[in-house]
Scaffold this motif. Structure first.
Motif, PDB file in Angstrom:
ATOM      1  N   UNK A  98       0.823  -1.218   0.000  1.00 19.31           N
ATOM      2  CA  UNK A  98       0.000   0.000   0.000  1.00 19.31           C
ATOM      3  C   UNK A  98       0.854   1.264   0.000  1.00 19.31           C
ATOM      4  N   UNK A  99       0.323   2.318  -0.620  1.00 24.16           N
ATOM      5  CA  UNK A  99       0.936   3.641  -0.605  1.00 24.16           C
ATOM      6  C   UNK A  99      -0.173   4.684  -0.497  1.00 24.16           C
ATOM      7  N   UNK A 100       0.082   5.757   0.263  1.00 19.42           N
ATOM      8  CA  UNK A 100      -0.881   6.839   0.466  1.00 19.42           C
ATOM      9  C   UNK A 100      -0.361   8.122  -0.158  1.00 19.42           C
ATOM     10  N   UNK A 101      -1.267   8.877  -0.784  1.00 23.22           N
ATOM     11  CA  UNK A 101      -0.883  10.154  -1.375  1.00 23.22           C
ATOM     12  C   UNK A 101      -2.040  11.135  -1.219  1.00 23.22           C
ATOM     13  N   UNK A 102      -1.707  12.393  -0.920  1.00 27.10           N
ATOM     14  CA  UNK A 102      -2.727  13.425  -0.728  1.00 27.10           C
ATOM     15  C   UNK A 102      -2.827  14.294  -1.971  1.00 27.10           C
ATOM     16  N   UNK A 106      -5.569   9.356  -1.531  1.00 33.21           N
ATOM     17  CA  UNK A 106      -5.713   8.175  -2.383  1.00 33.21           C
ATOM     18  C   UNK A 106      -4.811   7.074  -1.860  1.00 33.21           C
ATOM     19  N   UNK A 107      -5.401   5.913  -1.653  1.00 38.24           N
ATOM     20  CA  UNK A 107      -4.671   4.712  -1.269  1.00 38.24           C
ATOM     21  C   UNK A 107      -4.540   3.836  -2.504  1.00 38.24           C
ATOM     22  N   UNK A 108      -3.310   3.465  -2.842  1.00 39.68           N
ATOM     23  CA  UNK A 108      -3.082   2.572  -3.978  1.00 39.68           C
ATOM     24  C   UNK A 108      -2.353   1.334  -3.466  1.00 39.68           C
ATOM     25  N   UNK A 109      -2.808   0.171  -3.894  1.00 41.78           N
ATOM     26  CA  UNK A 109      -2.180  -1.081  -3.481  1.00 41.78           C
ATOM     27  C   UNK A 109      -2.363  -2.106  -4.594  1.00 41.78           C
ATOM     28  N   UNK A 110      -1.657  -3.215  -4.483  1.00 38.72           N
ATOM     29  CA  UNK A 110      -1.726  -4.256  -5.503  1.00 38.72           C
ATOM     30  C   UNK A 110      -2.704  -5.336  -5.052  1.00 38.72           C
ATOM     31  N   UNK A 111      -3.662  -5.621  -5.907  1.00 38.79           N
ATOM     32  CA  UNK A 111      -4.664  -6.659  -5.645  1.00 38.79           C
ATOM     33  C   UNK A 111      -4.369  -7.841  -6.559  1.00 38.79           C
ATOM     34  N   UNK A 112      -4.182  -9.011  -5.965  1.00 36.89           N
ATOM     35  CA  UNK A 112      -3.793 -10.199  -6.734  1.00 36.89           C
ATOM     36  C   UNK A 112      -4.735 -11.352  -6.407  1.00 36.89           C
ATOM     37  N   UNK A 113      -5.235 -11.983  -7.445  1.00 39.41           N
ATOM     38  CA  UNK A 113      -6.027 -13.204  -7.321  1.00 39.41           C
ATOM     39  C   UNK A 113      -5.407 -14.229  -8.268  1.00 39.41           C
ATOM     40  N   UNK A 114      -4.865 -15.306  -7.718  1.00 42.89           N
ATOM     41  CA  UNK A 114      -4.225 -16.309  -8.578  1.00 42.89           C
ATOM     42  C   UNK A 114      -5.222 -17.295  -9.167  1.00 42.89           C
ATOM     43  N   UNK A 115      -6.495 -17.132  -8.832  1.00 37.51           N
ATOM     44  CA  UNK A 115      -7.534 -17.970  -9.406  1.00 37.51           C
ATOM     45  C   UNK A 115      -7.748 -19.285  -8.696  1.00 37.51           C
ATOM     46  N   UNK A 116      -6.959 -19.591  -7.670  1.00 37.79           N
ATOM     47  CA  UNK A 116      -7.073 -20.880  -6.991  1.00 37.79           C
ATOM     48  C   UNK A 116      -8.449 -21.066  -6.354  1.00 37.79           C
ATOM     49  N   UNK A 117      -8.963 -20.001  -5.733  1.00 29.18           N
ATOM     50  CA  UNK A 117     -10.257 -20.085  -5.045  1.00 29.18           C
ATOM     51  C   UNK A 117     -11.390 -19.608  -5.939  1.00 29.18           C
ATOM     52  N   UNK A 118     -11.205 -18.462  -6.585  1.00 27.49           N
ATOM     53  CA  UNK A 118     -12.293 -17.852  -7.349  1.00 27.49           C
ATOM     54  C   UNK A 118     -12.368 -18.341  -8.787  1.00 27.49           C
ATOM     55  N   UNK A 119     -11.251 -18.841  -9.311  1.00 25.06           N
ATOM     56  CA  UNK A 119     -11.219 -19.259 -10.707  1.00 25.06           C
ATOM     57  C   UNK A 119     -10.929 -18.137 -11.675  1.00 25.06           C
ATOM     58  N   UNK A 120     -10.845 -16.899 -11.176  1.00 27.82           N
ATOM     59  CA  UNK A 120     -10.566 -15.734 -12.030  1.00 27.82           C
ATOM     60  C   UNK A 120      -9.276 -15.083 -11.551  1.00 27.82           C
ATOM     61  N   UNK A 171      -7.132   1.693  -6.591  1.00 22.68           N
ATOM     62  CA  UNK A 171      -7.060   2.997  -5.930  1.00 22.68           C
ATOM     63  C   UNK A 171      -8.370   3.285  -5.216  1.00 22.68           C
ATOM     64  N   UNK A 172      -8.288   3.623  -3.934  1.00 20.14           N
ATOM     65  CA  UNK A 172      -9.450   4.012  -3.140  1.00 20.14           C
ATOM     66  C   UNK A 172      -9.192   5.393  -2.557  1.00 20.14           C
ATOM     67  N   UNK A 173     -10.264   6.169  -2.386  1.00 16.34           N
ATOM     68  CA  UNK A 173     -10.104   7.548  -1.933  1.00 16.34           C
ATOM     69  C   UNK A 173     -10.870   7.810  -0.649  1.00 16.34           C
ATOM     70  N   UNK A 174     -10.391   8.820   0.080  1.00 20.51           N
ATOM     71  CA  UNK A 174     -11.009   9.196   1.350  1.00 20.51           C
ATOM     72  C   UNK A 174     -10.798  10.682   1.587  1.00 20.51           C
ATOM     73  N   UNK A 175     -11.773  11.304   2.218  1.00 23.27           N
ATOM     74  CA  UNK A 175     -11.627  12.712   2.585  1.00 23.27           C
ATOM     75  C   UNK A 175     -11.132  12.873   4.012  1.00 23.27           C
ATOM     76  N   UNK A 176     -11.242  11.812   4.824  1.00 23.47           N
ATOM     77  CA  UNK A 176     -10.888  11.926   6.243  1.00 23.47           C
ATOM     78  C   UNK A 176      -9.991  10.796   6.739  1.00 23.47           C
TER      79      UNK A 176
END
Length: 682
Positions: free
Chosen positions: A255-259, A267-281, A288-293
């Motif tokens: 994760x990394x945070x930037x104003x 803005x919070x930016x991070x790496x989301x990884x799904x290898x497909x083992x559980x979900x198949x995808x 990136x997710x954002x917050x005002x507070x």
């Protein structure tokens, strides 16, 4: 909540003859990230910051077969358009082939002094730092040890908020802990360890400073946790998770945070990884997710083409936003009132209608004249963006000409909308474009992805969190006592639209909401004592005054059911009642309304709910509709007074009522500039 009008505009609105004036503009505030540079450097741990002269300064840890014999390097990009600068790296003094590749690295601007951080190789080695006082042109020739983690473990994440600080995750035999150290101008402080519970594992952390406390986002590989640290009191607090655990189906790290000072958002930016083992995808990309507070976070968006594992950084510069990874850099140009990002369509407006209703998205259908063929050239395409495109912002102003004679245009902003659809109408006699728009609260009709269970949160906290997750970042809540009521348990269900839980909370606590012209989400707790902000009599074009007497006059609210508590003590049924005695005596009937809500756990809460329901039943006894000259001052939930002319010309009735719905129409070819307002009792 009435919009403020000038004295001259108010006089023009109250005059017997009026000359309307409207204007509108389309603005493209969307961050259109496009591939900008491709240095094609191997993926690895890295970080970046903005130097005081505007240069982008980066650090990275090389990767290889021996995790403890890697190098820490720096890079300075003074001209982002120069591809060579994104590919040139220099090794820090004392950091050649002796650092830990999975310990991460960090860089920050500390009031003009840049500081870079990494971990030396081998278990239990110290967190080391270098400094630069010339915007990253050169660095200290040797490193200084900022802190040494206890337990002879590896560091699993490093971050700095640029306040002469450094935070890290470090592993010990009993778990993974958060540690920090601070520079006093001469030396670094001793390691301070968080008092929060240890994590099982760690995959990076991010930190931001708000002037009073540090906010930390920490990954344990599956879950993103949030904490705060107040140095003045040396106190640590844990907050609800930003993203809940998904049982190892999806990992989230680096994760990394930037104003963003321009928008006032983190803005919070991070790496989301799904290898497909559980979900198949399978997927691997930044989110990136954002917050005002820094407490409530949006559901976010992704940059799917950027497939990296070890992190992506985000930087906001004066001219552009950058998403930075080792193999590729993406850029989005900042909004300016340029010809490619803004367009004044005032002169092309043929007609429009806009519709507003409490607790529902406002809509606008506007018809534009394109006989000259200029507007269609401003249609946006994925590779060449223009103002007329999906989700671009349309701002509408309404008013009248003022003065004597009326030659001065005075307008106020009445709505901000987003383009949802574009219709081109072409025939030998016409060339028109219709834009179909809705306001930001249309995002409430998107589906929530992950189920979240809230425990012991206030009504205000729940509303702010759910609305932010849906994408509404600016929220105003009433400061009434019930907003601090604790809700023992509340579930934000997966696969359900966000509007459903928002409406559920508003129903429980008798709240209404709408989006104002500046895209601030306004929640209101209605009161019968609200005063009227406008009165109408001679300018009424059409008036309907209605009374519906078949409404409830006896309310019974049932809350928590009977049972036993944890100690075995009996718990009684919780109920409360409210009455409209005047109605009962008037109509000679008891009209019972039963309401059951197990979220109400005290008699006081049930009594409050009963009073709210009775008040709404009384408001709905009065149903009025009035057609008036368009009034840009009026907003939803405003109270106005309607005074009909005396008999025999009119009914002689006078009522105060609250706006719950409004339909405005601008049809200059029919000399129509009117507003039909639907009202209920105050």
């Amino acid at each position: 909540m009435v919009r403020t009008l000038s004295g001259t505009l108010t006089a023009a609105l109250n005059a017997t003859t009026r000359r309307p004036v409207v204007s509108a503009s389309i603005e493209d505030h969307i961050a259109h990230y496009q591939l900008f540079q491709t240095p094609a450097t191997a993926d690895g741990m890295h970080d970046a910051c903005l130097a005081s002269d505007g240069s982008i300064v980066r650090v990275r840890v090389t990767r290889g077969s021996n995790v403890y014999t890697q190098s820490v390097q720096w890079q300075r990009v003074s001209d982002p358009t120069n591809a060579a600068q994104w590919s040139t790296w220099t090794t820090f003094g004392g950091a050649s082939a002796n650092c830990f590749q999975d310990g991460s690295c960090a860089i920050s601007n500390n009031g003009g002094t840049l500081r870079a951080f990494a971990q030396q190789g081998s278990l239990g080695s110290g967190l080391i730092t270098w400094s630069s006082t010339n915007n990253g042109v050169s660095w200290s020739s040797t490193f200084t040890t900022a802190l040494t983690p206890t337990g002879s473990g590896n560091i699993l994440g490093i971050s700095s908020a640029g306040n002469n600080d450094v935070f890290c995750l470090y592993a010990t035999g009993t778990g993974v802990y958060i540690g920090c150290s601070f520079f006093n101008g001469t030396t670094w402080s001793a390691l301070r360890t968080a008092t929060t519970p240890a994590l099982v594992s760690g995959q990076g952390l991010a930190v931001a400073w708000d002037g009073t406390k540090y906010w930390l986002v920490v990954s344990d590989t599956d879950t993103l946790y949030e904490y705060s640290y107040t140095p003045g009191t040396t106190s640590w607090l844990a907050y609800p998770t930003i993203v809940p655990e998904t049982k190892t189906a999806i990992s989230r790290g680096a994760p990394r945070l930037q104003y963003d000072a321009g928008r006032g958002l983190y803005t919070l930016i991070y790496i989301e990884i799904d290898d497909g083992t559980v979900t198949g995808a399978a997927h691997e990309y930044p989110r990136m997710q954002q917050s005002s507070d820094l407490q409530h976070w949006s559901q976010g968006t992704i940059l799917q083409p950027l497939m990296v594992q070890y992190g992506a950084g985000l930087l906001y510069t004066a001219s552009a936003n950058y998403i930075i990874s080792m193999p590729a850099i993406y850029r989005a140009i900042n909004y300016t009132a340029s010809s490619t990002q803004a367009l004044d369509i005032s002169g092309a407006i043929l007609s429009y209608t806009h519709h507003e209703k409490v607790s529902r998205p406002a809509t606008l259908d506007i018809v534009l004249d394109d006989n000259a063929g200029q507007l269609i050239q401003r249609f946006s395409q994925p590779a060449t963006t223009q103002p007329i495109g999906p989700n671009c912002t349309l701002v509408l102003y309404e008013g009248y000409r003022t003065g004597s004679p009326p030659v001065t245009s005075e307008k106020v902003k009445v709505g901000t909308y987003h383009i949802q659809g574009i219709l081109v109408q072409r025939s030998p006699q016409e060339n028109q474009i219709t834009l179909r728009c809705s306001d930001l609260t249309s995002c409430f009709d998107q589906l929530n992805r992950f189920q979240i269970i809230y425990s012991n949160q206030t009504v205000a906290w729940l509303l702010r969190d759910i609305c932010t997750r849906a994408g509404a970042m600016q929220i105003t809540l009433p400061s009434t006592a019930q907003m601090s009521n604790l809700v023992t348990s509340f579930v934000l269900q997966s696969g359900r639209v966000f509007r459903a839980p928002i409406d559920e909370l508003c129903s429980i606590y008798a709240l209404d909401y709408f989006l104002d012209q500046d895209e601030v989400l306004q929640f209101r707790e209605l009161s019968a004592s609200d005063s009227a902000i406008w009165s109408y009599q001679p300018e009424i074009e059409r008036l309907t005054l209605g009374t519906e007497l078949q409404k409830g006059n006896h309310i019974i609210v049932t809350g928590r059911p009977p049972g036993t508590d944890s100690s075995g003590t009996g718990v009684p049924l919780i109920t409360a009642e409210a009455y409209d005695t005047t109605s009962m005596l008037w109509i000679g009937q008891e009209r019972l309304v039963q309401h059951v809500d197990q979220k109400l756990t005290t008699i006081a809460q049930c009594a409050s709910k009963a009073a709210f329901i009775l008040a709404q039943e009384q408001r709905e006894q009065n149903i009025h509709t009035v057609t008036i000259p368009l009034n840009p001052a009026l907003q939803l939930l405003d109270v106005i007074t309607l005074s009909d002319a005396a008999s025999p010309i009119g009914s002689g009735l006078s009522k105060s009522a609250r706006i719950v719905e409004s339909q405005a129409s601008y049809q200059p070819q029919n000399a129509e500039y009117t507003q039909t307002v639907h009202l209920e009792g105050v």
